[in-house]
Write an enzyme that holds these catalytic residues in place. Sequence first.
Site, PDB file in Angstrom:
ATOM      1  N   GLY B 294       0.826  -1.216   0.000  1.00 37.41           N
ATOM      2  CA  GLY B 294       0.000   0.000   0.000  1.00 37.41           C
ATOM      3  C   GLY B 294       0.857   1.262   0.000  1.00 37.41           C
ATOM      4  N   SER B 295       0.317   2.324   0.570  1.00 34.43           N
ATOM      5  CA  SER B 295       0.930   3.650   0.420  1.00 34.43           C
ATOM      6  C   SER B 295       2.317   3.805   1.003  1.00 34.43           C
ATOM      7  CB  SER B 295       0.025   4.711   1.044  1.00 34.43           C
ATOM      8  OG  SER B 295      -1.274   4.580   0.530  1.00 34.43           O
ATOM      9  N   THR B 296       2.807   2.829   1.773  1.00 37.85           N
ATOM     10  CA  THR B 296       4.177   2.965   2.293  1.00 37.85           C
ATOM     11  C   THR B 296       5.189   2.961   1.155  1.00 37.85           C
ATOM     12  OG1 THR B 296       4.084   0.588   2.731  1.00 37.85           O
ATOM     13  CG2 THR B 296       3.857   2.029   4.626  1.00 37.85           C
TER      14      THR B 296
END
Lengths: 89, 572
Positions: B294-296
Amino acid sequence: MARLNLILLAIAVTCALSAVTANHKARKLFIELDREQSRMHQLDVEWGQLQLEQSTWASHARIEKIARDKLQMKTPDPKQTLTLDGGKP
Amino acid sequence: MKFSSSPVLSQAVPAWRSRFVVLMLMLAFASLVGRSLYLQGINNDFLRGKGEARYERVLEIPATRGRIMDRQGDVLAVSTPVKSIWAIPDDAKLQPAQARQLAQLLEMDVRELNRKLSSDKDFIFIKRQIPPDVADQIAALKLPGIHQQQEYRRYYPAGELTAHMLGFTGAEDEGQEGVELAFNEQLAGKPGSRRVIKDRRGNVVEDVESIRSPQDGKDINLALDDKIQYIAYSNLKQTLDQFKAKAGGAVVLDTRTGEVLALVNLPTYNPNNRSKLSGAQLRNRALTDTYEPGSTMKPFTAAIALEKGKFRYDTPVQTAPGRLTIGNATIHDSHPNGVLTVAQVIQKSSNVGISKISLTFPPETMWDMYDSLGFGTPLKLGFPGEVGGRLRPWKKWQPIEQATMSYGNGISVTLIQLARAYLVFARDGDLIPLSLTKLDTLPPQGKAIFSAQTAKEVRSMMELVVQPGGTATKAQVPGYRVAGKTGTAHKLEGGQYANKYVASFVGLAPASDPRLIVAVMVDEPSNGVYYGGDVAAPAFSRIMAGSLRTLGVAQDAPLKPVIITTDAKEEF
């Protein structure tokens, strides 16, 4: 001639006896060495057991529980903490 | 009648018959002499060997397995001597009363004991790894045919805290999982041997010679700090309980040396008592489970954008109307944000924004960046089951995939890979290998992935994430400047995105001179709250605070009240 034989016989017997003595002494020393080594091993094992015991008594979960419940301790607030730079990296 | 006048004697016997008999006897005698000369003179080793076998034995002396310790020398795994009870079934004829006594001491069923004692084999184990005091009681019984043998049993004082990291050994004292397996050769040592004289019953009468002393296994100092491990474990457990999550993992890395200071997975197990283990407990998730991060992943795209000079931290990116259609698929932001700077794209975690940035580069550039950060390749720390995640070759990428990868979908990684990749932001652009063992010297300069300038700028963007206006105000640590990124990823089930999430947060502190990276992953938080900023960020904050305090790191931010606002909601 007979005397030469006797002397040789005496030498042969002396050699035999000294071989036996040397062997006997070697075995005794070996047994002693072995005993000390085994004692060293025993102590090493005991050290391991003591370390194990220490780790169990000093486990973080146990210390935290005692600190919080019995001693009513709390983690210090960052506001109460002052870091001094001792020059350590 | 006298013998000399017997009528048999008067018969004429041909002379050759008696000579023939004599000849046969002489041949027989000669062959005996020949054989005896052969055995005594030429081939005497065989007989001597047979003679020695009656009283001499060569015994193997087992070596003690090395200890495993944390970086401070606290013991994490140690072998203690225990006894095994074995029997020669032919010799072991026990009275029923004796059999019952033995079974009771061993906590075994009498029928099972009797079944073992009536086996056909020469040698059978009755029970292994008995505590020494029970073994002494059994020895006192002086049961015939029942013997004892020294063995070692491994104990793990930290129990379930370090279970996945350390692994465990099997019955033969060989490592089977974790560090026990990865460093088995160093830990095992080499057995020795000695020659002894034994009597008829098999007791050692005398030692003759020590052929080879055993070489005890070497102790190993891990990079792990068991205080930090405890902090990570207890806070992760608290988080999993609070948000009713299925599983989780946390990794703490030292940015200066690449040492793994903590590695925790939940659910976990007690390695000292492995009688009932489930597969879920054994999984070393941080190393063996891949997930879509995800956004990491967004900071990496921002970094390449700045590195290639196409963007600056304040370059505007249009994200209205909050969705982007590529081919048949549409990428969504949960709130339309209008024009954002690159820094704000990270702060507010805009999928549309980062996709647009990513699509300005050719696929090969993006692939090279992910590959050089270590995604898609296993870390090779020596753990069994280590995986490298999945990074598809760039030639097979569709534009939609290039876009989704920039916000962490369509690529799968392990938690430890992700934590390691964040080293580039902590170390001003370079990447070093990780170390499970304590390092005495600083590692050499790593491979430069981004320039120091780029790394610092992205780090500043990530600082905005934890400040008001960002997605993770709950990741703040009082007294320190923190930089990081949230991730809230849908889980894939059967090729479809389900309504289940992996909440994560990866961050570093202090931002002025980073010392630690903490990566937290929470699998399927199920009590309604699932954003990375709500689930993983608080865990990160507590773990980071505790770790910095343990290491005595100086504070780099003036103390002010921690502001927790209604967070900008994480984008998927």
